[in-house]
Design a protein around this motif. Structure first.
Motif, PDB file in Angstrom:
ATOM      1  N   TYR A 260       0.789  -1.291  -0.017  1.00 19.41           N
ATOM      2  CA  TYR A 260      -0.042   0.136  -0.008  1.00 19.41           C
ATOM      3  C   TYR A 260       0.964   1.162  -0.060  1.00 19.41           C
ATOM      4  CZ  TYR A 260      -3.729  -3.065   1.207  1.00 19.41           C
ATOM      5  OH  TYR A 260      -4.840  -4.136   1.391  1.00 19.41           O
ATOM      6  N   TYR A 262       0.365   5.173   1.489  1.00 19.06           N
ATOM      7  CA  TYR A 262      -0.425   6.049   2.323  1.00 19.06           C
ATOM      8  C   TYR A 262       0.083   7.312   1.990  1.00 19.06           C
ATOM      9  CZ  TYR A 262      -1.404   1.722   4.722  1.00 19.06           C
ATOM     10  OH  TYR A 262      -1.730   0.400   4.985  1.00 19.06           O
ATOM     11  N   ARG A 273      -5.191   6.091   1.441  1.00 18.20           N
ATOM     12  CA  ARG A 273      -4.479   4.842   1.061  1.00 18.20           C
ATOM     13  C   ARG A 273      -4.753   4.305  -0.330  1.00 18.20           C
ATOM     14  NH1 ARG A 273      -6.221  -0.624   4.134  1.00 18.20           N
ATOM     15  NH2 ARG A 273      -8.006  -0.573   2.691  1.00 18.20           N
ATOM     16  N   LEU A 284      -9.309   7.164   4.100  1.00 23.27           N
ATOM     17  CA  LEU A 284      -9.159   6.070   4.949  1.00 23.27           C
ATOM     18  C   LEU A 284      -9.730   6.505   6.357  1.00 23.27           C
ATOM     19  CD1 LEU A 284      -8.718   2.890   5.363  1.00 23.27           C
ATOM     20  CD2 LEU A 284      -6.418   3.646   6.082  1.00 23.27           C
ATOM     21  N   SER A 299      -2.188  -2.049   7.494  1.00 20.77           N
ATOM     22  CA  SER A 299      -3.559  -1.535   7.298  1.00 20.77           C
ATOM     23  C   SER A 299      -4.512  -0.899   8.195  1.00 20.77           C
ATOM     24  CB  SER A 299      -4.322  -1.866   5.944  1.00 20.77           C
ATOM     25  OG  SER A 299      -4.537  -3.446   6.355  1.00 20.77           O
TER      26      SER A 299
END
Length: 505
Positions: A260, A262, A273, A284, A299
């Motif tokens: 991921y 961010y 995200r 998010l 996450s």
């Protein structure tokens, strides 16, 4: 052999060894005394003697000078030979322990034996010890000294010397690794320069890494994430697209935690995200927690540093997006000493492989190690002695705080990876060369599972610039200095301390 020639040869041999030892110890003592600071630095790098360098340095010089004096006086010459043999046995055992029982072998000593390797030095010491023992035996026979007295005068001091060395060996490593003697150790060749890449501007920052790439953000173009390939020759930049652009962004930054990406701005506050295979950023968390720092485990586990709404002091908290209670503050973690703001300033880090958060203060030496839910696991310390902040704060009536004078900053940049903290220290340790601090950064390495100091190394800084960031991704250490990114390969002596991942709670 002719009985008339034998005494002549004996006398000649004894005198030759005596004069050789006299010259050897005289030169050794004077060279150490004339460059005393360098001699202390050498002892401080010894795996056996580091913690006792301040005591052992003058002791060795004193013993060598006493032996020189004894050898110069015929009446006490036999005592000088006994002492020479015992000291040479001590030096020989010390080198043997360095070669076969030490975690690392320091640089060879200076002086007349500077060109010898440790193995050659060991052979030299053994030969000198044997010759000295033969000279003692011949002198004992000449003076008809009882063999019992000979045995006592040779065995007891030699065994005592070996016993002292064993005690130093068993205690010095523990003292250096676990206490605050502030003596650094520099294992040989802990890093090797691998690659360097010159960035087009000095507004870049390190956003994260994978096995294949290093990711960089840019404060001038906050929605552009750049990817530097493993060859350190090609950098590809990509524009990312948040699902909203109508917010008053002030300090939007990226963090890459594969798979991921961010992006966040604690002044809005918002957390996006996205996936590395895409360029879209999805909201998010929005307006759930204002923060000045964010650390990411995965996450669902986030930690933030923010200011308490009532006291305005720094506090740590967890962020769980989309939950009924997304933010939980832990105001007992950061300990107030002066004002709870400047004195608690530090760096919030995450160690995803172990599922842990860390907080390292800027102006004092404690290091907090916490689990994924910010439960304090242990409090460790860097090897300096600054446990109390040294700063003066002016408190205004409207609640504002301002530093009266520049504070003593203990720590600068830092990174953590698989249970090892790489910490840039701002303080010079005992027995360290001051000139090195003018042309290099110092990085101290610690284990985070216990109070254990691994060692230190220098990072070259020939242009005297500021070290902005560190990132570690086994087997590399990435360093951002000015507009250049350096990649160093970590040696096995450092990497052997990396820990395997543990289940996240």
């Amino acid at each position: 052999m002719n009985k008339q020639i034998r005494p002549i040869i004996t006398t000649y041999f004894i005198h030759s060894i005596t004069y050789f030892l006299l010259l050897l110890f005289c030169y050794a003592a004077l060279s150490k005394a004339l460059d005393y600071e360098h001699f202390q630095i050498q002892l401080a790098q010894s795996p056996l003697l580091s913690a006792y360098a301040g005591l052992i340095a003058p002791t060795i010089i004193g013993l060598e000078l006493i032996i020189v004096l004894l050898l110069c006086i015929p009446t006490f010459r036999i005592i000088g030979l006994y002492a020479s043999f015992s000291l040479m046995i001590g030096f020989t055992v010390y080198i043997y322990m360095i070669l076969y029982y030490s975690d690392f072998i320091p640089c060879s000593c200076g002086g007349i034996l500077e060109k010898l390797s440790w193995t050659e030095h060991l052979v030299f010491n053994i030969l000198v010890s044997i010759c000295t023992l033969v000279a003692v035996i011949l002198q004992v026979k000449r003076k008809s000294i009882p063999y019992i007295k000979f045995g006592i005068y040779t065995l007891l001091p030699s065994l005592s010397m070996v016993a002292i060395l064993l005690m130093l060996f068993l205690t010095s490593e523990h003292l250096i690794a676990t206490t605050h003697s502030f003596i650094r150790r520099f294992p040989p060749h802990p890093i090797q320069k691998d690659r360097v890449y010159k960035l087009p501007a000095n507004s870049y920052y390190l956003a994260g890494s994978t096995q294949q790439s290093l990711y960089l953000g840019n404060t001038s173009t906050p929605l552009v994430l750049s990817q530097l390939d493993s060859s350190f020759t090609i950098m590809h930049s990509q524009l990312w697209h948040p699902d909203t652009l109508s917010l008053p962004f002030r300090s939007l930054r990226f963090q890459v935690q594969a798979p991921y990406v961010y992006s966040y701005d604690g002044t809005v506050p918002i957390l996006f995200r996205g996936h590395l295979s895409d360029t879209t950023l999805h909201t998010l968390s929005y307006r759930e927690a204002y923060f000045s720092q964010l650390a990411i485990l995965d996450s669902i586990h986030f930690a933030v540093r923010t200011q308490h709404g009532t006291t305005q002091q720094y506090v740590l908290g967890t962020l769980h997006p989309k939950k009924d209670t997304p933010v939980k503050l832990y105001d007992h973690l950061l300990q107030k000493q002066v004002d709870g703001l400047f004195d608690s300033d530090g760096l919030l880090l995450s160690d995803p492989d172990l599922g842990q958060f860390l907080y390292r203060y800027h102006y004092r030496n404690p290091l907090l190690v916490m689990d994924a839910n910010l439960h304090l696991l242990r409090t460790l310390h860097t090897i300096d002695t600054i446990s109390q902040v040294q700063l003066s704060v002016h408190h205004f009536r409207d609640g504002r705080h301002q530093l009266k004078t520049p504070p003593l900053r203990v720590n600068q940049a830092a990174a953590v990876h698989k249970g090892i903290l790489f910490n840039q220290s701002n303080l010079k340790g005992r027995y360290e060369d001051h000139s090195m601090w003018q042309r290099a950064f110092i990085i101290d390495c610690y284990r985070t599972d216990d109070q254990y100091y691994i060692g230190s190394f220098y990072l070259p800084n020939p242009d005297q610039l500021h070290l902005q960031q560190l990132i570690v991704a086994d087997p590399y250490l990435y360093v951002l200095i000015g507009n250049q990114v350096f990649r160093y390969r970590l040696a096995p002596s450092i990497r052997q301390h990396f820990q395997q991942g543990k289940p996240k709670t």
